[in-house]
Each structure stands twice: as structure tokens, then as C-alpha cells.
Design a protein around this motif. Structure first.
Motif, mmCIF file in Angstrom:
data_model
loop_
_atom_site.group_PDB
_atom_site.id
_atom_site.type_symbol
_atom_site.label_atom_id
_atom_site.label_comp_id
_atom_site.label_asym_id
_atom_site.label_seq_id
_atom_site.Cartn_x
_atom_site.Cartn_y
_atom_site.Cartn_z
ATOM 1 N N VAL A 254 66.079 67.229 50.072
ATOM 2 C CA VAL A 254 65.951 66.003 50.716
ATOM 3 C C VAL A 254 65.983 65.718 52.275
ATOM 4 O O VAL A 254 66.739 66.691 52.845
ATOM 5 N N GLY A 255 65.451 64.621 52.801
ATOM 6 C CA GLY A 255 65.316 64.620 54.219
ATOM 7 C C GLY A 255 64.065 65.009 54.828
ATOM 8 O O GLY A 255 63.104 65.544 54.333
ATOM 9 N N PRO A 256 64.057 64.632 56.148
ATOM 10 C CA PRO A 256 64.869 63.908 56.679
ATOM 11 C C PRO A 256 64.749 62.396 56.583
ATOM 12 O O PRO A 256 63.895 61.626 56.008
ATOM 13 N N GLY A 257 65.730 61.609 57.409
ATOM 14 C CA GLY A 257 66.036 60.270 57.100
ATOM 15 C C GLY A 257 66.998 59.844 56.424
ATOM 16 O O GLY A 257 68.176 60.552 56.411
ATOM 17 N N LEU A 258 66.821 58.756 55.862
ATOM 18 C CA LEU A 258 68.008 58.134 55.044
ATOM 19 C C LEU A 258 67.975 58.661 53.453
ATOM 20 O O LEU A 258 66.777 58.612 53.073
ATOM 21 N N VAL A 259 69.034 59.083 53.288
ATOM 22 C CA VAL A 259 69.393 59.779 51.673
ATOM 23 C C VAL A 259 70.281 59.024 50.929
ATOM 24 O O VAL A 259 71.472 58.829 51.588
ATOM 25 N N PHE A 260 70.126 58.698 49.949
ATOM 26 C CA PHE A 260 71.316 58.003 48.953
ATOM 27 C C PHE A 260 71.608 58.981 47.817
ATOM 28 O O PHE A 260 70.697 59.685 47.336
ATOM 29 N N ILE A 261 73.116 59.013 47.807
ATOM 30 C CA ILE A 261 73.419 59.881 46.616
ATOM 31 C C ILE A 261 74.627 59.077 46.021
ATOM 32 O O ILE A 261 75.102 57.876 46.491
ATOM 33 N N ILE A 262 74.761 59.404 44.718
ATOM 34 C CA ILE A 262 75.954 58.686 43.662
ATOM 35 C C ILE A 262 77.062 59.285 44.121
ATOM 36 O O ILE A 262 77.110 60.717 43.907
ATOM 37 N N PRO A 263 78.068 58.548 44.506
ATOM 38 C CA PRO A 263 79.436 59.163 44.912
ATOM 39 C C PRO A 263 79.877 59.871 43.549
ATOM 40 O O PRO A 263 79.656 59.496 42.376
ATOM 41 N N ILE A 264 80.739 61.150 43.759
ATOM 42 C CA ILE A 264 81.431 61.962 42.464
ATOM 43 C C ILE A 264 80.323 62.553 41.557
ATOM 44 O O ILE A 264 80.300 63.637 41.345
ATOM 45 N N ILE A 265 79.049 61.842 41.313
ATOM 46 C CA ILE A 265 78.150 62.645 40.690
ATOM 47 C C ILE A 265 77.299 63.513 41.434
ATOM 48 O O ILE A 265 76.903 64.790 40.880
ATOM 49 N N GLU A 266 76.775 63.244 42.630
ATOM 50 C CA GLU A 266 75.820 63.925 43.476
ATOM 51 C C GLU A 266 76.606 64.434 44.514
ATOM 52 O O GLU A 266 77.645 63.760 45.306
ATOM 53 N N ASN A 267 76.099 65.331 45.301
ATOM 54 C CA ASN A 267 76.470 66.010 46.516
ATOM 55 C C ASN A 267 75.419 66.828 47.252
ATOM 56 O O ASN A 267 74.510 67.156 46.387
ATOM 57 N N ILE A 268 75.466 67.023 48.493
ATOM 58 C CA ILE A 268 74.422 67.448 49.288
ATOM 59 C C ILE A 268 75.038 68.585 50.110
ATOM 60 O O ILE A 268 76.180 68.864 50.237
ATOM 61 N N ILE A 269 74.206 69.829 50.310
ATOM 62 C CA ILE A 269 74.487 70.837 51.234
ATOM 63 C C ILE A 269 73.481 70.798 52.448
ATOM 64 O O ILE A 269 72.229 71.112 52.159
ATOM 65 N N ARG A 270 73.878 70.596 53.450
ATOM 66 C CA ARG A 270 72.942 70.602 54.696
ATOM 67 C C ARG A 270 72.670 72.014 55.294
ATOM 68 O O ARG A 270 73.418 72.689 55.186
ATOM 69 N N TYR A 271 71.415 72.217 55.722
ATOM 70 C CA TYR A 271 70.935 73.361 56.470
ATOM 71 C C TYR A 271 70.136 72.992 57.571
ATOM 72 O O TYR A 271 69.360 72.144 57.789
ATOM 73 N N ASP A 272 70.563 73.718 58.813
ATOM 74 C CA ASP A 272 70.105 73.467 59.888
ATOM 75 C C ASP A 272 68.804 74.346 60.179
ATOM 76 O O ASP A 272 68.620 75.745 59.859
ATOM 77 N N LEU A 273 67.611 73.937 60.477
ATOM 78 C CA LEU A 273 66.360 74.570 60.683
ATOM 79 C C LEU A 273 66.017 75.312 61.954
ATOM 80 O O LEU A 273 64.830 75.872 62.008
ATOM 81 N N ARG A 274 66.897 74.852 62.965
ATOM 82 C CA ARG A 274 66.555 75.273 64.220
ATOM 83 C C ARG A 274 67.022 76.994 64.508
ATOM 84 O O ARG A 274 67.783 77.508 63.535
ATOM 85 N N ILE A 275 66.310 77.702 65.329
ATOM 86 C CA ILE A 275 66.826 78.919 65.491
ATOM 87 C C ILE A 275 68.308 78.861 65.915
ATOM 88 O O ILE A 275 68.803 78.578 67.020
ATOM 89 N N GLU A 276 68.942 80.056 65.238
ATOM 90 C CA GLU A 276 70.297 80.334 65.619
ATOM 91 C C GLU A 276 70.506 81.619 66.141
ATOM 92 O O GLU A 276 69.806 82.569 65.687
ATOM 93 N N VAL A 277 71.225 81.791 67.095
ATOM 94 C CA VAL A 277 71.831 83.001 67.635
ATOM 95 C C VAL A 277 72.853 83.497 67.058
ATOM 96 O O VAL A 277 73.993 82.877 67.336
ATOM 97 N N VAL A 278 73.205 84.739 66.728
ATOM 98 C CA VAL A 278 74.379 85.347 65.711
ATOM 99 C C VAL A 278 74.471 86.594 66.704
ATOM 100 O O VAL A 278 73.663 87.403 66.725
ATOM 101 N N ASP A 279 75.782 86.912 67.298
ATOM 102 C CA ASP A 279 76.140 88.045 68.125
ATOM 103 C C ASP A 279 76.604 89.051 67.002
ATOM 104 O O ASP A 279 77.443 88.766 65.974
ATOM 105 N N VAL A 280 75.956 90.066 66.885
ATOM 106 C CA VAL A 280 76.442 91.160 66.161
ATOM 107 C C VAL A 280 77.678 91.766 66.843
ATOM 108 O O VAL A 280 77.542 92.269 67.999
ATOM 109 N N PRO A 281 78.838 92.011 65.900
ATOM 110 C CA PRO A 281 79.775 92.828 66.825
ATOM 111 C C PRO A 281 79.317 94.183 67.106
ATOM 112 O O PRO A 281 78.642 94.820 66.732
ATOM 113 N N SER A 282 80.414 94.359 68.308
ATOM 114 C CA SER A 282 79.840 95.871 68.781
ATOM 115 C C SER A 282 79.824 97.120 68.113
ATOM 116 O O SER A 282 81.105 97.253 67.041
#
Length: 262
Positions: free
Chosen positions: A51-79
Motif C-alpha cells: 500500500v501507499g503512497p498516500g493515506l492508508v487505513f488499517i484495522i487496529p490490532i487486526i492489521e499492521n504494516i511494515i514500511r520500506y524506504d525506496l530511496r538509495i541508501e549508503v551502507v558502510d562496509v566495516p574495514s
């Protein structure tokens, strides 16, 4: 009369409580998803969809959502400490650029996608470095980074993740190796300088040889050259030079000959 007042107060409290409860339910039921995010909706543990973008309706207790960012992310790899093909230990700092392209696959496949990609990229970095020698690692850094990005992207594509690039930020070498490389570079510069000097001397020797051959054909030219040299020395140092008689006998006819020509 008092009873009516109590009933009105109780009714007002009940209405206020109902309003508060309704507001809490609405606040938990209404979610706003920005343009750069997507959310995966679950109802009683089962996937409903993305679902998304915009206004999203969920039923409390019964429904839940997990968000994901679609932008490019920079992750440092440890030495990472790695051993090259020619058995040189190096320490490499890198960064990986990634983005979520399929939120549903990411939600159902991997729990924490950022550390998972970073760990796999670190392992791939060590493997790729182990397949090349030190000179290749230092001179073809971009090609090695592209190879690492290709391998990692192929592995994480089923997770709904796209690796756009891998950047090798720094390559640290042992101090002993750095000193050896500096000595090698200095020796190479000295070698080039000596070759240049020897080439110049060789070219000068050929010119001197040609001049000597010309002077040998005309002894007077030798005397004139000697006189010119003495004049230059006297002029530079403000000296009076006394020449041997043989030079005077040679120089006098030459000077007289120049006057007659004038």
C-alpha cells in the motif's frame, strides 16, 4: 436536582472518554505513507498487499504494516582485512549503495536487509581481493568495485533489493610495504635521472667530437676559441689575463688581419 447534575456530569465524562477512545482508534487506524516509501500490509499475519503512497487505513490490532524506504541508501562496509593473490595483507574500507525495488519480496525474504547486504558484501570483497594481486588492486580499483557490485546484486536481487554501486574508499597497506614502495619509487626516479644525464652527455660528446674535428682542420680556429674563452672569463670576473708568448704571436696577426679587413 443533585441526581440530575450527577447524571449530566457522568454523561459528559462518558462522552469525553468515548471521544478520546475514538481519537486513539482513528490515530492508530490512519497512516500517511510518503511518496518515497511503500508499506506491506498484514491482516492476522497474512499478506494483504503493498500500500501507499498516500493515506492508508488499517484495522487496529487486526492489521499492521511494515514500511520500506525506496530511496538509495549508503551502507558502510566495516574495514576488511584481506590477503591478495600475491600474499599481501591489506585493509579495505568500502561502501555499498542499494535500494529496495520490491517491498513485498523484501518483507517476506529477509528480516534486516541492510546488515544482511553489508555482511554479504564484506564476504564478497574479501573473496574478490583474494583473486587479484596487489598491483591490480591498486591500479584497477574501479573494475574490482564493479565486479563486487555485480556479484552482490546477483545474490540480493531475489530479496527485492538492487545494488547500484560499490565504492572502495581506502586501501591501507602495511608500513613495511609502504617503505619498500617508497624506496622503489625513489630508485626509479634516480634511474630515470641518470639515464637522462647520460643521454645528455652522449649528445654533448658527439657535438664536442664534431667541433674537435673542425678545430683539428684549422689550428687558427683553436686559438681564436681560446682567446674568446679568456675574454669571457675576464669579463665575468673583471680580471686581467696574461697569456703566453705563443698566443700573443698568434693573436697579433689575427687582430691585424681583422683591422685590414675593416
Amino acid at each position: 436536582m443533585i441526581l440530575q447534575v450527577v447524571e449530566q456530569v457522568a454523561f459528559a465524562i462518558l462522552v469525553l472518554f468515548a471521544i478520546i477512545v475514538l481519537a486513539a482508534i482513528l490515530s492508530s487506524a490512519i497512516r500517511i505513507i510518503p511518496e518515497y516509501q511503500r508499506a506491506v500490509k498484514f491482516r492476522l499475519g497474512r499478506v494483504v498487499g503493498v500500500v501507499g503512497p498516500g493515506l492508508v487505513f488499517i484495522i487496529p490490532i487486526i492489521e499492521n504494516i511494515i514500511r520500506y524506504d525506496l530511496r538509495i541508501e549508503v551502507v558502510d562496509v566495516p574495514s576488511q582485512k584481506a590477503l591478495t593473490k600475491d600474499n599481501v595483507e591489506v585493509t579495505i574500507d568500502a561502501a555499498i549503495y542499494l535500494r529496495v525495488i520490491d517491498a513485498l519480496k523484501t518483507a517476506l525474504t529477509v528480516r534486516n536487509h541492510i546488515p544482511a547486504v553489508a555482511i554479504f558484501a564484506a564476504s564478497t570483497l574479501r573473496d574478490v581481493v583474494g583473486m587479484v594481486d596487489l598491483d591490480t588492486l591498486l591500479t584497477h580499483r574501479d573494475e574490482i568495485a564493479k565486479r563486487i557490485a555485480s556479484i552482490v546484486d546477483e545474490h540480493v536481487t531475489p530479496w527485492g533489493i538492487k545494488v547500484t554501486a560499490v565504492a572502495i574508499k581506502d586501501i591501507k597497506l602495511p608500513e613495511v610495504l609502504l617503505r619498500a614502495m617508497a624506496s622503489q619509487a625513489e630508485a626509479e626516479r634516480v634511474r630515470r635521472a641518470k639515464i637522462t644525464l647520460a643521454s645528455a652527455e652522449y649528445e654533448a660528446s658527439k657535438i664536442y667530437l664534431e667541433a674537435a674535428e673542425r678545430y683539428s682542420q684549422n689550428p687558427t680556429a683553436v686559438q681564436l676559441r681560446m682567446i674568446d674563452a679568456l675574454i669571457e672569463i675576464a669579463r665575468e670576473h673583471n680580471l686581467i689575463i696574461v697569456t703566453p708568448p705563443t698566443m700573443e704571436y698568434v693573436a697579433l696577426p689575427l687582430a691585424l688581419g681583422k683591422k685590414e679587413q675593416k
